[in-house]
Scaffold this motif. Structure first.
Motif, PDB file in Angstrom:
ATOM      1  N   LEU A  55      22.683  55.053  79.090  1.00  0.00           N
ATOM      2  CA  LEU A  55      23.592  54.388  80.016  1.00  0.00           C
ATOM      3  C   LEU A  55      24.319  55.411  80.876  1.00  0.00           C
ATOM      4  N   SER A  56      24.531  55.051  82.118  1.00  0.00           N
ATOM      5  CA  SER A  56      25.369  55.826  83.025  1.00  0.00           C
ATOM      6  C   SER A  56      26.352  54.866  83.671  1.00  0.00           C
ATOM      7  N   SER A  57      27.542  55.372  83.933  1.00  0.00           N
ATOM      8  CA  SER A  57      28.565  54.562  84.581  1.00  0.00           C
ATOM      9  C   SER A  57      28.390  54.618  86.091  1.00  0.00           C
ATOM     10  N   LEU A  58      28.514  53.484  86.743  1.00  0.00           N
ATOM     11  CA  LEU A  58      28.474  53.441  88.199  1.00  0.00           C
ATOM     12  C   LEU A  58      29.868  53.643  88.794  1.00  0.00           C
ATOM     13  N   SER A  59      30.913  53.646  87.937  1.00  0.00           N
ATOM     14  CA  SER A  59      32.286  53.744  88.428  1.00  0.00           C
ATOM     15  C   SER A  59      32.720  55.164  88.746  1.00  0.00           C
ATOM     16  N   VAL A  60      32.012  56.149  88.229  1.00  0.00           N
ATOM     17  CA  VAL A  60      32.388  57.542  88.468  1.00  0.00           C
ATOM     18  C   VAL A  60      31.218  58.284  89.075  1.00  0.00           C
ATOM     19  N   GLU A  61      31.522  59.303  89.855  1.00  0.00           N
ATOM     20  CA  GLU A  61      30.501  60.020  90.600  1.00  0.00           C
ATOM     21  C   GLU A  61      29.444  60.682  89.710  1.00  0.00           C
ATOM     22  N   ASP A  62      29.871  61.265  88.592  1.00  0.00           N
ATOM     23  CA  ASP A  62      28.908  61.983  87.751  1.00  0.00           C
ATOM     24  C   ASP A  62      28.183  61.076  86.758  1.00  0.00           C
ATOM     25  N   GLY A  63      28.552  59.800  86.688  1.00  0.00           N
ATOM     26  CA  GLY A  63      27.851  58.848  85.840  1.00  0.00           C
ATOM     27  C   GLY A  63      28.220  58.896  84.367  1.00  0.00           C
ATOM     28  N   THR A  64      29.127  59.799  83.992  1.00  0.00           N
ATOM     29  CA  THR A  64      29.493  59.914  82.584  1.00  0.00           C
ATOM     30  C   THR A  64      30.629  58.959  82.243  1.00  0.00           C
ATOM     31  N   PHE A  65      30.889  58.841  80.975  1.00  0.00           N
ATOM     32  CA  PHE A  65      31.993  58.009  80.490  1.00  0.00           C
ATOM     33  C   PHE A  65      33.159  58.886  80.037  1.00  0.00           C
ATOM     34  N   ASN A  66      33.207  60.138  80.517  1.00  0.00           N
ATOM     35  CA  ASN A  66      34.231  61.092  80.075  1.00  0.00           C
ATOM     36  C   ASN A  66      35.660  60.649  80.369  1.00  0.00           C
ATOM     37  N   ASP A  67      35.875  59.923  81.441  1.00  0.00           N
ATOM     38  CA  ASP A  67      37.228  59.521  81.806  1.00  0.00           C
ATOM     39  C   ASP A  67      37.641  58.172  81.232  1.00  0.00           C
ATOM     40  N   TYR A  68      36.756  57.551  80.480  1.00  0.00           N
ATOM     41  CA  TYR A  68      37.093  56.260  79.880  1.00  0.00           C
ATOM     42  C   TYR A  68      38.005  56.483  78.671  1.00  0.00           C
ATOM     43  N   PRO A  69      38.970  55.601  78.453  1.00  0.00           N
ATOM     44  CA  PRO A  69      39.844  55.764  77.284  1.00  0.00           C
ATOM     45  C   PRO A  69      39.094  55.500  75.989  1.00  0.00           C
ATOM     46  N   SER A  70      39.652  56.029  74.913  1.00  0.00           N
ATOM     47  CA  SER A  70      39.069  55.850  73.592  1.00  0.00           C
ATOM     48  C   SER A  70      39.472  54.496  73.012  1.00  0.00           C
ATOM     49  N   ILE A  71      38.599  53.902  72.228  1.00  0.00           N
ATOM     50  CA  ILE A  71      38.909  52.631  71.569  1.00  0.00           C
ATOM     51  C   ILE A  71      40.061  52.809  70.591  1.00  0.00           C
ATOM     52  N   PHE A  72      40.035  53.923  69.838  1.00  0.00           N
ATOM     53  CA  PHE A  72      41.073  54.149  68.831  1.00  0.00           C
ATOM     54  C   PHE A  72      41.939  55.313  69.215  1.00  0.00           C
TER      55      PHE A  72
END
Length: 72
Positions: A55-72
């Motif tokens: 999976l890659s994110s379409l919301s960020v330029e590099d496609g990573t989920f690095n800036d997404y918050p953690s569930i816990f």
């Protein structure tokens, strides 16, 4: 349609599950399956060097989920 809103990583930093905009927590594999069925918005599927879907994110330029918050 649901979007990925948070991620959970293992001790090595690999994503193991996601939380969706509706609050569901799904495994990485379930997210890949739902993305392939068109049930998740804001992601795209790519094939890695071993022929597996990632999976890659379409919301960020590099496609990573690095800036997404953690569930816990």
């Amino acid at each position: 349609m649901e979007e990925i809103s948070k991620v959970q990583r293992n001790y090595q930093g690999d994503i193991i599950s996601f939380q969706t905009s509706s609050g569901r927590i799904i495994s990485y594999r379930k997210a890949v399956l739902e993305a392939s069925e068109g049930l998740l918005q804001g992601v795209t599927l790519n094939e890695n060097e071993w022929g597996e879907s990632e999976l890659s994110s379409l919301s960020v330029e590099d496609g990573t989920f690095n800036d997404y918050p953690s569930i816990f």
